[in-house]
Design a protein around this motif. Structure first.
Motif, short mmCIF file in Angstrom:
data_model
loop_
_atom_site.label_atom_id
_atom_site.label_comp_id
_atom_site.label_asym_id
_atom_site.label_seq_id
_atom_site.Cartn_x
_atom_site.Cartn_y
_atom_site.Cartn_z
N GLY A 97 54.92 -98.51 58.74
CA GLY A 97 53.98 -98.46 59.86
C GLY A 97 52.93 -99.54 59.78
N LYS A 98 52.41 -99.78 58.59
CA LYS A 98 51.39 -100.82 58.40
C LYS A 98 51.94 -102.20 58.75
CE LYS A 98 48.18 -102.70 54.97
NZ LYS A 98 47.69 -102.58 53.57
N ALA A 99 53.18 -102.47 58.29
CA ALA A 99 53.79 -103.77 58.61
C ALA A 99 53.92 -103.95 60.12
CB ALA A 99 55.15 -103.89 57.93
N LEU A 100 54.28 -102.89 60.82
CA LEU A 100 54.42 -102.98 62.27
C LEU A 100 53.07 -103.23 62.95
CD1 LEU A 100 57.02 -100.16 62.93
CD2 LEU A 100 57.36 -102.61 63.29
N THR A 101 51.99 -102.63 62.44
CA THR A 101 50.68 -102.90 63.03
C THR A 101 50.29 -104.35 62.82
OG1 THR A 101 49.38 -102.28 61.06
CG2 THR A 101 49.94 -100.52 62.62
N ARG A 102 50.66 -104.92 61.67
CA ARG A 102 50.33 -106.32 61.41
C ARG A 102 51.18 -107.25 62.27
NH1 ARG A 102 47.51 -107.12 56.41
NH2 ARG A 102 48.54 -109.13 56.15
N LEU A 103 52.31 -106.74 62.74
CA LEU A 103 53.14 -107.50 63.67
C LEU A 103 52.77 -107.22 65.13
CD1 LEU A 103 56.55 -106.93 61.84
CD2 LEU A 103 55.41 -109.15 62.14
N GLU A 104 51.66 -106.46 65.32
CA GLU A 104 51.17 -106.08 66.65
C GLU A 104 52.16 -105.21 67.42
OE1 GLU A 104 48.12 -106.70 67.84
OE2 GLU A 104 47.53 -107.78 66.04
N GLN A 105 52.99 -104.47 66.70
CA GLN A 105 53.94 -103.55 67.33
C GLN A 105 53.41 -102.13 67.16
OE1 GLN A 105 58.10 -104.27 66.42
NE2 GLN A 105 57.69 -106.43 65.99
N TRP A 106 52.29 -101.88 67.87
CA TRP A 106 51.55 -100.65 67.67
C TRP A 106 52.32 -99.40 68.09
CZ3 TRP A 106 47.06 -100.79 64.98
CH2 TRP A 106 46.49 -102.05 64.77
N SER A 107 53.00 -99.45 69.21
CA SER A 107 53.73 -98.27 69.69
C SER A 107 54.83 -97.88 68.70
CB SER A 107 54.33 -98.54 71.07
OG SER A 107 53.31 -98.75 72.01
N LYS A 108 55.52 -98.87 68.17
CA LYS A 108 56.59 -98.58 67.22
C LYS A 108 56.05 -98.04 65.91
CE LYS A 108 59.86 -102.03 69.01
NZ LYS A 108 60.65 -103.24 68.68
N ALA A 109 54.82 -98.42 65.57
CA ALA A 109 54.24 -97.99 64.30
C ALA A 109 53.91 -96.51 64.28
CB ALA A 109 52.98 -98.80 64.01
N GLU A 110 53.70 -95.90 65.45
CA GLU A 110 53.19 -94.53 65.49
C GLU A 110 54.08 -93.55 64.75
OE1 GLU A 110 51.61 -91.16 68.68
OE2 GLU A 110 52.73 -92.90 69.41
N ARG A 111 55.38 -93.58 64.98
CA ARG A 111 56.25 -92.57 64.37
C ARG A 111 56.29 -92.71 62.84
NH1 ARG A 111 61.64 -93.54 63.03
NH2 ARG A 111 62.43 -95.64 63.43
N TRP A 112 56.20 -93.95 62.36
CA TRP A 112 56.21 -94.17 60.92
C TRP A 112 54.93 -93.62 60.29
CZ3 TRP A 112 60.51 -95.95 58.53
CH2 TRP A 112 61.47 -96.58 59.34
N LEU A 113 53.80 -93.87 60.93
CA LEU A 113 52.53 -93.40 60.39
C LEU A 113 52.39 -91.88 60.51
CD1 LEU A 113 50.26 -96.25 61.78
CD2 LEU A 113 51.00 -95.92 59.41
N ARG A 114 52.90 -91.32 61.60
CA ARG A 114 52.85 -89.87 61.76
C ARG A 114 53.70 -89.18 60.68
NH1 ARG A 114 49.01 -88.73 64.73
NH2 ARG A 114 48.90 -87.27 63.00
N ARG A 115 54.86 -89.77 60.41
CA ARG A 115 55.72 -89.19 59.37
C ARG A 115 55.05 -89.31 58.00
NH1 ARG A 115 58.42 -85.12 57.79
NH2 ARG A 115 60.16 -85.55 56.38
N SER A 116 54.39 -90.41 57.73
CA SER A 116 53.66 -90.57 56.48
C SER A 116 52.61 -89.49 56.33
CB SER A 116 53.00 -91.96 56.43
OG SER A 116 52.18 -92.09 55.30
N ALA A 117 51.86 -89.25 57.39
CA ALA A 117 50.81 -88.22 57.35
C ALA A 117 51.39 -86.83 57.14
CB ALA A 117 49.99 -88.27 58.63
N GLU A 118 52.56 -86.56 57.71
CA GLU A 118 53.20 -85.26 57.54
C GLU A 118 53.65 -85.04 56.10
OE1 GLU A 118 56.41 -85.40 60.30
OE2 GLU A 118 55.12 -85.30 62.08
N LEU A 119 54.16 -86.11 55.48
CA LEU A 119 54.69 -86.00 54.13
C LEU A 119 53.60 -85.80 53.08
CD1 LEU A 119 57.51 -88.69 54.33
CD2 LEU A 119 57.84 -86.23 53.94
N ASP A 120 52.43 -86.37 53.33
CA ASP A 120 51.31 -86.21 52.40
C ASP A 120 50.03 -85.92 53.19
OD1 ASP A 120 49.43 -86.16 50.44
OD2 ASP A 120 49.83 -88.16 49.64
N PRO A 121 49.77 -84.67 53.46
CA PRO A 121 48.58 -84.31 54.27
C PRO A 121 47.26 -84.64 53.60
CG PRO A 121 50.18 -82.50 54.19
CD PRO A 121 50.59 -83.49 53.16
N THR A 122 47.28 -85.01 52.31
CA THR A 122 46.03 -85.32 51.60
C THR A 122 45.69 -86.81 51.64
OG1 THR A 122 47.08 -85.74 49.44
CG2 THR A 122 46.54 -83.45 49.99
#
Length: 270
Positions: free
Chosen positions: A205-230
């Motif tokens: 997700g971070k790599a996609l944000t650096r590529l300015e592909q913000w919409s595509k980054a959302e699902r990767w970042l959401r999944r990251s947050a789900e896997l580690d809620p802390t």
């Protein structure tokens, strides 16, 4: 389990298969159960009982060094492991553990020395190549760090499909070098190898944000947050993402969650 606890479990399995006195074998089995349950102080007590019976038991000494590290007793861990490596210079597990403690304590040059000694003796030691990459990066030796991670990736291409750390570590390094497309590909490979790792999805997700592909980054970042809620990190990027996508309510919620989690986070993750 962290990389340390997974490695310690594997180390103990190998120890159980080798020779040691029956009582010591029972104590190490108990240590393994306590490590699996994240009861590191109890595992250390088991290991010390084994060492009282067999003071020069190499695997138990390596185990004790790692447990001291996990308990934040880094100086004791270094002293024990340095003594072991001086006495047994070909003890690969001891060198590996010592290199990791050096690296965590911001001593990249001696960490490099330990990992370089391992790969010189065992060129197929993919974990040592990967950690050598981390140590070289910390020492400012970026081209050599990349080479070490690439070597690790080649070694795990087919033989060790479960190992995702080399791909993730190189992805993180390449983002620092602004090679974001390659970093994204590596992070995706890491996520395919280990779909339970929050870090792998975060890096993609971070790599996609650096590529300015913000919409595509959302699902990767959401999944990251789900896997580690802390973990606060994905929420920081999600707050930025929702600002970019003009979704202020969600952005505010993510920023609030980021600040709450950041306040609870330890200074360092072992």
């Amino acid at each position: 389990m962290t990389w340390v606890t997974r490695w310690l479990a594997a180390l103990l399995m190998g120890t159980a298969a080798g020779w040691c006195a029956p009582m010591c074998r029972l104590q190490l089995a108990s240590a393994q159960a306590n490590i699996n349950a994240q009861r590191f102080a109890a595992a250390l007590a088991d290991t010390e009982q084994c060492l009282a019976e067999e003071p020069l038991h190499s695997a138990a000494l390596v185990l004790k060094g790692n447990l001291l590290y996990l308990l934040g007793r880094d100086v004791e861990a270094m002293t024990l492991l340095e003594d072991l490596v001086r006495r047994e210079p070909f003890n690969t597990d001891g060198r590996y553990a010592l290199g990791r403690v050096y690296y965590f304590n911001a001593r990249p040059d001696p960490a490099c020395t330990q990992f370089e000694a391992i790969v010189a003796a065992q060129p197929d030691h993919y974990r040592a190549w990967d950690n050598l990459g981390l140590a070289r990066e910390a020492a400012g030796r970026i081209p050599e760090a990349i080479q070490a991670h690439v070597r690790a990736i080649a070694l795990v291409a087919t033989a060790h499909r479960e190992y995702d750390w080399a791909h993730a570590n190189l992805a993180e390094l390449l983002m620092k070098e602004d090679d974001n497309r390659r970093a994204f590909s590596l992070a995706v490979e890491a996520a395919e190898r280990n779909p339970q790792s929050s870090r792998n999805f975060y890096l993609a997700g971070k790599a996609l944000t650096r590529l300015e592909q913000w919409s595509k980054a959302e699902r990767w970042l959401r999944r990251s947050a789900e896997l580690d809620p802390t973990d606060a990190a994905p929420h920081y990027l999600l707050a930025q993402l929702y600002r970019r996508l003009e979704r202020p309510t969600e952005a505010d919620a993510e920023r609030k969650l980021f600040l709450e989690l950041q306040a609870k986070a330890p200074d360092k993750r072992r």
